[in-house]
Scaffold this active site. Sequence first.
Site, mmCIF file in Angstrom:
data_model
loop_
_atom_site.group_PDB
_atom_site.id
_atom_site.type_symbol
_atom_site.label_atom_id
_atom_site.label_comp_id
_atom_site.label_asym_id
_atom_site.label_seq_id
_atom_site.Cartn_x
_atom_site.Cartn_y
_atom_site.Cartn_z
ATOM 1 N N LYS A 109 -2.556 -11.913 -1.781
ATOM 2 C CA LYS A 109 -3.698 -11.472 -1.057
ATOM 3 C C LYS A 109 -4.910 -11.784 -2.070
ATOM 4 O O LYS A 109 -5.543 -11.008 -2.798
ATOM 5 C CB LYS A 109 -3.519 -9.927 -1.040
ATOM 6 N N ALA A 143 3.405 -1.452 -1.677
ATOM 7 C CA ALA A 143 4.492 -1.728 -2.166
ATOM 8 C C ALA A 143 5.203 -0.604 -2.511
ATOM 9 O O ALA A 143 6.429 -0.364 -2.087
ATOM 10 C CB ALA A 143 4.589 -2.784 -3.503
ATOM 11 N N LYS A 194 -10.733 -7.142 1.978
ATOM 12 C CA LYS A 194 -10.424 -5.728 1.666
ATOM 13 C C LYS A 194 -10.111 -5.436 0.304
ATOM 14 O O LYS A 194 -10.485 -4.080 -0.303
ATOM 15 C CB LYS A 194 -8.951 -5.278 2.373
ATOM 16 N N ARG A 258 -4.591 -0.312 -6.398
ATOM 17 C CA ARG A 258 -4.980 -0.933 -7.791
ATOM 18 C C ARG A 258 -6.413 -1.245 -7.895
ATOM 19 O O ARG A 258 -7.096 -1.296 -8.920
ATOM 20 C CB ARG A 258 -3.855 -1.944 -8.273
ATOM 21 N N ASN A 259 -7.035 -2.015 -6.466
ATOM 22 C CA ASN A 259 -8.303 -2.355 -6.428
ATOM 23 C C ASN A 259 -9.277 -0.934 -6.744
ATOM 24 O O ASN A 259 -10.329 -1.146 -7.361
ATOM 25 C CB ASN A 259 -8.497 -3.304 -5.480
#
Length: 331
Positions: A109, A143, A194, A258-259
Amino acid sequence: MFDCGKIAIIGGGSWATAIAKIVIGHTHHIGWYMRRDDSIEEFKRIGHNPNYLTSVHFNTNEIFFSSDINRIVEAYDTLVFVVPSPYLKNHLKKLKTRLRDKFIVTAIKGLVSDDNIACSEYFHEVYDVPEENLACIGGPSHAEEVALERLSYLTIGCSDQEKAQAFADVLDSEFIKTKTSSDVIGIEYSSVLKNVYAIASGICSGLKYGDNFQAVLISNAVQEMSRFLTAINPIERSVYDSVYLGDLLVTGYSKFSRNRTFGTMIGKGYSVKSAQIEMEMIAEGFFGTKCMKEKNRHMHVNMPILDAVYNILYERISPQIEIKLLTDSFR
């Protein structure tokens, strides 16, 4: 009818582990390239990835591990690349085996650093892989939730719909629903964007903006994404499909993102470096922001959210100032 043949995973992180879990449930054998021999030995000893998704257990007799990427590429027909985008080139530099005849699936990604192109474009341009042999995995799919076998929906993009369906069938299960698309480029670029928008969402959360504003932010992000995808690949698509909007929503709002976590730390006053050190995991959107900014210098799409995140992360402009300017541009 296309057959995916023997399937290998390239990468050892959380998403690679989740995909390995899905694939091995169908095939009962995979190849798995991991960079470090000590991680492989520990994996074999304890029966799970020692570093990521440690609750997911494997029958290691069904896995051929190797830290030699050439051994894996030579022995397997379908290669699923799941390495962080900044490190893709370093892994591929070790290759002495040609990729042209392989079926390449990217679950990365992010864009290829410096080249600022999607991974499928890179495999096509640099390694001469035909477009019909290139696929990608997209959709809202943390995940951690896949590891918990919570219902998830994945989209397999490939210009050859028979090949897309063949790989979709490999992933399909009681907790994974699949569909296919021909919009490989659109899926890849939306999966990068995104992450950028999730960082923006996190920054706003760290600055104590509420849910009302978050809804406006995401609404504007959808429009911005749509403008860019139309510019990069002007085909008929619905940006409201789960592979675009759904992935944006889960990355922008989820506690597993995490972003968003990285952005929240920035909004709370962390420096970029200190946030990265404390997270101990890669926020792809940090690198994706720079790549997309460079890409858009040539495309001139109106992307105020991308610009704001870039200014905060790379130009060190105060998040309070930059987000206030952004809010004034929204309606």
